[in-house]
Design an enzyme around this catalytic site. Structure first.
Site, PDB file in Angstrom:
ATOM      1  CG  HIS A  42      -2.093  -0.869   1.137  1.00 16.81           C
ATOM      2  ND1 HIS A  42      -2.069  -2.163   1.591  1.00 16.81           N
ATOM      3  CD2 HIS A  42      -3.331  -0.670   0.608  1.00 16.81           C
ATOM      4  CE1 HIS A  42      -3.256  -2.724   1.360  1.00 16.81           C
ATOM      5  NE2 HIS A  42      -4.030  -1.851   0.758  1.00 16.81           N
TER       6      HIS A  42
ATOM      7  CE  LYS B 294      -3.998  -0.364   4.589  1.00 18.30           C
ATOM      8  NZ  LYS B 294      -5.274   0.209   4.994  1.00 18.30           N
TER       9      LYS B 294
HETATM   10  N1  LIG Z   1     -11.986  -0.991   3.336  1.00 17.00           N
HETATM   11  C1  LIG Z   1     -11.232  -0.696   2.304  1.00 17.00           C
HETATM   12  O1  LIG Z   1     -11.137  -1.460   1.337  1.00 17.00           O
HETATM   13  C2  LIG Z   1     -10.508   0.615   2.360  1.00 17.00           C
HETATM   14  C3  LIG Z   1     -10.011   1.214   1.216  1.00 17.00           C
HETATM   15  C4  LIG Z   1      -9.396   2.449   1.331  1.00 17.00           C
HETATM   16  C5  LIG Z   1      -9.273   3.058   2.578  1.00 17.00           C
HETATM   17  N2  LIG Z   1      -9.750   2.425   3.682  1.00 17.00           N
HETATM   18  C6  LIG Z   1      -9.676   3.018   5.021  1.00 17.00           C
HETATM   19  O2  LIG Z   1     -10.433   4.227   5.065  1.00 17.00           O
HETATM   20  C7  LIG Z   1      -9.842   5.112   6.006  1.00 17.00           C
HETATM   21  C8  LIG Z   1      -9.509   6.416   5.299  1.00 17.00           C
HETATM   22  O3  LIG Z   1      -8.519   6.175   4.329  1.00 17.00           O
HETATM   23  P1  LIG Z   1      -7.779   7.341   3.515  1.00 17.00           P
HETATM   24  O4  LIG Z   1      -6.648   6.693   2.838  1.00 17.00           O
HETATM   25  O5  LIG Z   1      -8.796   8.081   2.736  1.00 17.00           O
HETATM   26  O6  LIG Z   1      -7.250   8.212   4.747  1.00 17.00           O
HETATM   27  P2  LIG Z   1      -6.929   9.772   4.832  1.00 17.00           P
HETATM   28  O7  LIG Z   1      -6.471  10.287   3.520  1.00 17.00           O
HETATM   29  O8  LIG Z   1      -6.079   9.953   6.043  1.00 17.00           O
HETATM   30  O9  LIG Z   1      -8.361  10.434   5.096  1.00 17.00           O
HETATM   31  C9  LIG Z   1      -9.076  10.297   6.281  1.00 17.00           C
HETATM   32  C10 LIG Z   1     -10.096  11.420   6.337  1.00 17.00           C
HETATM   33  O10 LIG Z   1     -10.957  11.180   7.418  1.00 17.00           O
HETATM   34  C11 LIG Z   1     -11.077  12.336   8.243  1.00 17.00           C
HETATM   35  N3  LIG Z   1     -11.114  11.861   9.638  1.00 17.00           N
HETATM   36  C12 LIG Z   1     -10.183  11.153  10.287  1.00 17.00           C
HETATM   37  N4  LIG Z   1     -10.593  10.904  11.554  1.00 17.00           N
HETATM   38  C13 LIG Z   1     -11.828  11.457  11.671  1.00 17.00           C
HETATM   39  C14 LIG Z   1     -12.783  11.537  12.718  1.00 17.00           C
HETATM   40  N5  LIG Z   1     -12.550  10.991  13.911  1.00 17.00           N
HETATM   41  N6  LIG Z   1     -13.940  12.181  12.488  1.00 17.00           N
HETATM   42  C15 LIG Z   1     -14.195  12.728  11.298  1.00 17.00           C
HETATM   43  N7  LIG Z   1     -13.332  12.703  10.261  1.00 17.00           N
HETATM   44  C16 LIG Z   1     -12.162  12.065  10.453  1.00 17.00           C
HETATM   45  C17 LIG Z   1      -9.845  13.189   7.966  1.00 17.00           C
HETATM   46  O11 LIG Z   1     -10.263  14.484   8.178  1.00 17.00           O
HETATM   47  P3  LIG Z   1      -9.350  15.805   8.145  1.00 17.00           P
HETATM   48  O12 LIG Z   1      -9.443  16.240   6.696  1.00 17.00           O
HETATM   49  O13 LIG Z   1     -10.066  16.678   9.081  1.00 17.00           O
HETATM   50  O14 LIG Z   1      -7.972  15.410   8.596  1.00 17.00           O
HETATM   51  C18 LIG Z   1      -9.504  12.789   6.517  1.00 17.00           C
HETATM   52  O15 LIG Z   1     -10.175  13.642   5.623  1.00 17.00           O
HETATM   53  C19 LIG Z   1      -8.615   4.358   6.573  1.00 17.00           C
HETATM   54  O16 LIG Z   1      -8.984   3.675   7.727  1.00 17.00           O
HETATM   55  C20 LIG Z   1      -8.266   3.390   5.445  1.00 17.00           C
HETATM   56  O17 LIG Z   1      -7.527   2.281   5.886  1.00 17.00           O
HETATM   57  C21 LIG Z   1     -10.381   1.241   3.583  1.00 17.00           C
END
Ligand SMILES: NC(=O)c1ccc[n+]([C@@H]2O[C@H](COP(=O)([O-])OP(=O)(O)OC[C@H]3O[C@@H](n4cnc5c(N)ncnc54)[C@H](OP(=O)(O)O)[C@@H]3O)[C@@H](O)[C@H]2O)c1
Length: 271
Positions: A156, A160
């Site tokens: 990844h 991540k």
């Molecule tokens: N299940 C799957 O297949 C899959 C695929 C992709 C990603 N994911 C998961 O999805 C999550 C996000 O991934 P990403 O790569 O998009 O991460 P990222 O770029 O760090 O984005 C996370 C976003 O969530 C917001 N956030 C974080 N904590 C929060 C909270 N407590 N309340 C409200 N908003 C919050 C952040 O807000 P701010 O803008 O305010 O910092 C940021 O915009 C991770 O856990 C990742 O592992 C899962």
């Protein structure tokens, strides 16, 4: 179905774009400190204005009652659902959470709450269709090739946080389900550059090997899976995983095939 979205990070932005195209996005939420607060989601995505303003999660209950989404799709972090599950249940909003960094105890708490009938939750650390099919294949291989060595590889992007990924852990569990006896299944992790997501199972014997691999080229694959899960959980209560959704779809397809079997009469008279 009206959807809400929280988490406008790397993945969430793609999900927002996809949900707008499906004409289902009714609400977007963010942290109080987020630079996205009070902006039109179209402006954040660099597209046309949509009339959907990104709202902060304070006074969540009032905001949910006002917009009345059916399902919230969560691509934020593990604290959001932990802190707001009761408010979502009170407002009748089901949840698809793709977040991967939950502690096992947190998942258990969410499971118990949903299984009591308070809310519908899809817990989806592995949200793409392809990776779920790959897990099924790994389980079948484990059932048939228990004397081979199994190793799991995942790659990844460097941002991540969790390692190994939730999906890699799940693949290992599936292999264990298929195997008759306990054996070590090594996991290998790469965090580098902008890799969207890659998982591979190596099944190696003395004289031959199989490799099963899945690679996401685009985060749109995550958006498609999240939308499929949202349609599934809409109007249901209980705790589900993506495998439950795929199993449900498989059963539905089998039903259709059975219904389309020609009767004896149709076989005799093709006209
Ligand atoms: N299940 C799957 O297949 C899959 C695929 C992709 C990603 N994911 C998961 O999805 C999550 C996000 O991934 P990403 O790569 O998009 O991460 P990222 O770029 O760090 O984005 C996370 C976003 O969530 C917001 N956030 C974080 N904590 C929060 C909270 N407590 N309340 C409200 N908003 C919050 C952040 O807000 P701010 O803008 O305010 O910092 C940021 O915009 C991770 O856990 C990742 O592992 C899962």
């Amino acid at each position: 179905m009206k959807t809400a979205l929280i988490g406008l990070g790397r993945t969430g932005k793609n999900v927002a774009e996809y949900l707008i195209k499906q004409d289902t996005l009714a609400m977007v939420l963010c942290r109080q400190s987020s630079p996205n607060a009070n902006k039109d989601i179209g402006e954040i995505l660099g597209s046309n204005l949509t009339g959907i303003t990104v709202e902060t999660i304070d006074h969540l209950e009032r905001k949910l009652f006002h917009k009345q989404p059916d399902v919230l799709i969560d691509f934020s972090g593990h604290t959001f659902l932990k802190e707001n599950i009761h408010t979502l249940a009170k407002c009748g909003v089901n949840v698809v959470t793709a977040v991967t960094d939950y502690e096992p105890a947190e998942i258990e708490r969410l499971r118990i709450f949903a299984e009591k009938g308070n809310i519908g939750i899809v817990m989806a650390p592995n949200i793409t269709y392809g990776v779920n099919v790959m897990m099924l294949m790994a389980e079948i291989a484990a059932e048939l090739m228990g004397d081979y060595d199994f190793e799991v590889f995942e790659e990844h992007h460097k941002h991540k946080k969790d390692r190994p990924s939730g999906t890699a852990k799940k693949i290992v569990n599936k292999i264990r389900t298929g195997l008759l006896e306990e054996k070590e299944i090594p996991e290998h992790v790469v965090r580098a550059g902008g890799i969207v997501g890659k998982h591979k199972v190596l099944i190696c014997g003395e004289f031959d090997k199989i490799e099963i691999s899945h690679e996401s080229f685009s985060r749109v694959a995550f958006a498609e899976g999240a939308y499929k899960a949202a349609k599934f959980i809409n109007g249901k209560t209980g705790f589900y995983e993506m495998s439950d959704i795929f199993e449900y779809e498989r059963q539905q397809r089998r039903q259709i095939v059975i219904q389309h079997q020609p009767t004896e009469f149709e076989k005799e008279d093709p006209a």
